[in-house]
Design a protein around this motif. Structure first.
Motif, PDB file in Angstrom:
ATOM      1  N   TYR A  36      49.274  51.566  84.481  1.00 50.26           N
ATOM      2  CA  TYR A  36      49.009  50.368  85.262  1.00 50.26           C
ATOM      3  C   TYR A  36      50.248  50.048  86.091  1.00 50.26           C
ATOM      4  O   TYR A  36      51.351  50.475  85.739  1.00 50.26           O
ATOM      5  CB  TYR A  36      48.710  49.165  84.345  1.00 50.26           C
ATOM      6  CG  TYR A  36      47.546  49.383  83.424  1.00 50.26           C
ATOM      7  CD1 TYR A  36      46.243  49.299  83.900  1.00 50.26           C
ATOM      8  CD2 TYR A  36      47.737  49.651  82.074  1.00 50.26           C
ATOM      9  CE1 TYR A  36      45.152  49.488  83.059  1.00 50.26           C
ATOM     10  CE2 TYR A  36      46.654  49.842  81.218  1.00 50.26           C
ATOM     11  CZ  TYR A  36      45.373  49.757  81.726  1.00 50.26           C
ATOM     12  OH  TYR A  36      44.304  49.940  80.891  1.00 50.26           O
ATOM     13  N   PRO A  37      50.109  49.279  87.160  1.00 51.47           N
ATOM     14  CA  PRO A  37      51.300  48.858  87.899  1.00 51.47           C
ATOM     15  C   PRO A  37      52.241  48.078  86.966  1.00 51.47           C
ATOM     16  O   PRO A  37      51.830  47.121  86.326  1.00 51.47           O
ATOM     17  CB  PRO A  37      50.735  47.954  89.002  1.00 51.47           C
ATOM     18  CG  PRO A  37      49.313  48.405  89.169  1.00 51.47           C
ATOM     19  CD  PRO A  37      48.860  48.812  87.784  1.00 51.47           C
ATOM     20  N   GLY A  38      53.457  48.556  86.848  1.00 50.32           N
ATOM     21  CA  GLY A  38      54.457  47.884  86.017  1.00 50.32           C
ATOM     22  C   GLY A  38      54.403  48.205  84.538  1.00 50.32           C
ATOM     23  O   GLY A  38      55.208  47.689  83.764  1.00 50.32           O
ATOM     24  N   PHE A  39      53.470  49.057  84.103  1.00 50.27           N
ATOM     25  CA  PHE A  39      53.335  49.351  82.674  1.00 50.27           C
ATOM     26  C   PHE A  39      52.659  50.711  82.479  1.00 50.27           C
ATOM     27  O   PHE A  39      51.626  50.989  83.069  1.00 50.27           O
ATOM     28  CB  PHE A  39      52.491  48.280  81.984  1.00 50.27           C
ATOM     29  CG  PHE A  39      52.290  48.499  80.513  1.00 50.27           C
ATOM     30  CD1 PHE A  39      53.263  48.146  79.612  1.00 50.27           C
ATOM     31  CD2 PHE A  39      51.119  49.081  80.041  1.00 50.27           C
ATOM     32  CE1 PHE A  39      53.081  48.354  78.240  1.00 50.27           C
ATOM     33  CE2 PHE A  39      50.930  49.289  78.682  1.00 50.27           C
ATOM     34  CZ  PHE A  39      51.914  48.924  77.786  1.00 50.27           C
ATOM     35  N   VAL A  40      53.256  51.539  81.639  1.00 48.96           N
ATOM     36  CA  VAL A  40      52.712  52.863  81.313  1.00 48.96           C
ATOM     37  C   VAL A  40      52.872  53.075  79.810  1.00 48.96           C
ATOM     38  O   VAL A  40      53.890  52.703  79.236  1.00 48.96           O
ATOM     39  CB  VAL A  40      53.450  53.982  82.078  1.00 48.96           C
ATOM     40  CG1 VAL A  40      53.027  55.356  81.614  1.00 48.96           C
ATOM     41  CG2 VAL A  40      53.239  53.844  83.581  1.00 48.96           C
ATOM     42  N   THR A  41      51.861  53.671  79.176  1.00 48.44           N
ATOM     43  CA  THR A  41      51.968  54.058  77.774  1.00 48.44           C
ATOM     44  C   THR A  41      51.864  55.570  77.689  1.00 48.44           C
ATOM     45  O   THR A  41      50.972  56.175  78.284  1.00 48.44           O
ATOM     46  CB  THR A  41      50.852  53.427  76.922  1.00 48.44           C
ATOM     47  OG1 THR A  41      50.916  52.011  77.057  1.00 48.44           O
ATOM     48  CG2 THR A  41      51.022  53.773  75.459  1.00 48.44           C
ATOM     49  N   CYS A  42      52.784  56.173  76.944  1.00 46.71           N
ATOM     50  CA  CYS A  42      52.809  57.623  76.758  1.00 46.71           C
ATOM     51  C   CYS A  42      52.635  57.967  75.284  1.00 46.71           C
ATOM     52  O   CYS A  42      53.170  57.284  74.413  1.00 46.71           O
ATOM     53  CB  CYS A  42      54.150  58.204  77.218  1.00 46.71           C
ATOM     54  SG  CYS A  42      54.497  57.997  78.964  1.00 46.71           S
ATOM     55  N   GLY A  43      51.905  59.048  75.026  1.00 42.37           N
ATOM     56  CA  GLY A  43      51.802  59.584  73.683  1.00 42.37           C
ATOM     57  C   GLY A  43      52.949  60.555  73.445  1.00 42.37           C
ATOM     58  O   GLY A  43      53.306  61.331  74.332  1.00 42.37           O
ATOM     59  N   LEU A  44      53.518  60.485  72.251  1.00 38.19           N
ATOM     60  CA  LEU A  44      54.646  61.345  71.904  1.00 38.19           C
ATOM     61  C   LEU A  44      54.260  62.460  70.944  1.00 38.19           C
ATOM     62  O   LEU A  44      55.113  63.189  70.477  1.00 38.19           O
ATOM     63  CB  LEU A  44      55.776  60.515  71.287  1.00 38.19           C
ATOM     64  CG  LEU A  44      56.352  59.419  72.172  1.00 38.19           C
ATOM     65  CD1 LEU A  44      57.414  58.634  71.404  1.00 38.19           C
ATOM     66  CD2 LEU A  44      56.931  59.987  73.448  1.00 38.19           C
ATOM     67  N   GLY A  45      52.992  62.569  70.626  1.00 39.45           N
ATOM     68  CA  GLY A  45      52.544  63.611  69.706  1.00 39.45           C
ATOM     69  C   GLY A  45      51.982  63.024  68.431  1.00 39.45           C
ATOM     70  O   GLY A  45      52.215  61.854  68.097  1.00 39.45           O
TER      71      GLY A  45
END
Length: 131
Positions: A36-45
């Motif tokens: 999203y604009p201003g926010f990102v979620t990433c998976g680390l495994g």
């Protein structure tokens, strides 16, 4: 009854969300799960908490604190692996993606092998073997 504390997400306040996303996703292979604009979620495994990248000032506002602050914040992230080769690969990938090598990987007094890098916003990561 006391609840058992668990870490489900680690949030980093970053100056440039797109730059941070590029560093973690493209540079280090994390999986972008929300963008999203201003926010990102990433998976680390599997088995790891999520990594949330949130615009610095917005993150401070969300917590109700001042966005001012600099220097070492008394924390670092650690990636512990069984292989010196993996340590070297991660350090090389991080540097190629824009990290600053703070301490090159080398044999440690405690019998392991480790190095440190700082991501583009200055967050420290230690990459090390268990021993």
């Amino acid at each position: 009854m006391n609840p058992k504390l668990q870490v489900s997400t680690i949030m980093l306040g970053v100056q440039d969300v797109d730059r941070a996303k590029e560093f973690y996703a493209t540079g280090l292979g994390c999986t972008v799960e929300q963008d999203y604009p201003g926010f990102v979620t990433c998976g680390l495994g599997d088995g790891s908490p999520k990594l949330a990248l949130y615009e610095w000032d917005a993150a401070a506002a969300d917590a109700g604190v001042s966005p001012e602050g600099s220097g070492f914040r008394g924390s670092s992230f650690h990636f512990i692996t069984d292989s010196r080769a993996t340590v070297d690969e991660v350090m090389t990938a991080a540097e190629a993606a824009g990290a600053t090598v703070v301490k090159p990987a080398e044999a440690a007094d405690w019998g392991g092998y480790s190095g440190y890098f700082a991501d583009p916003d200055g967050y420290l990561w230690k990459v090390a073997t268990a021993a």
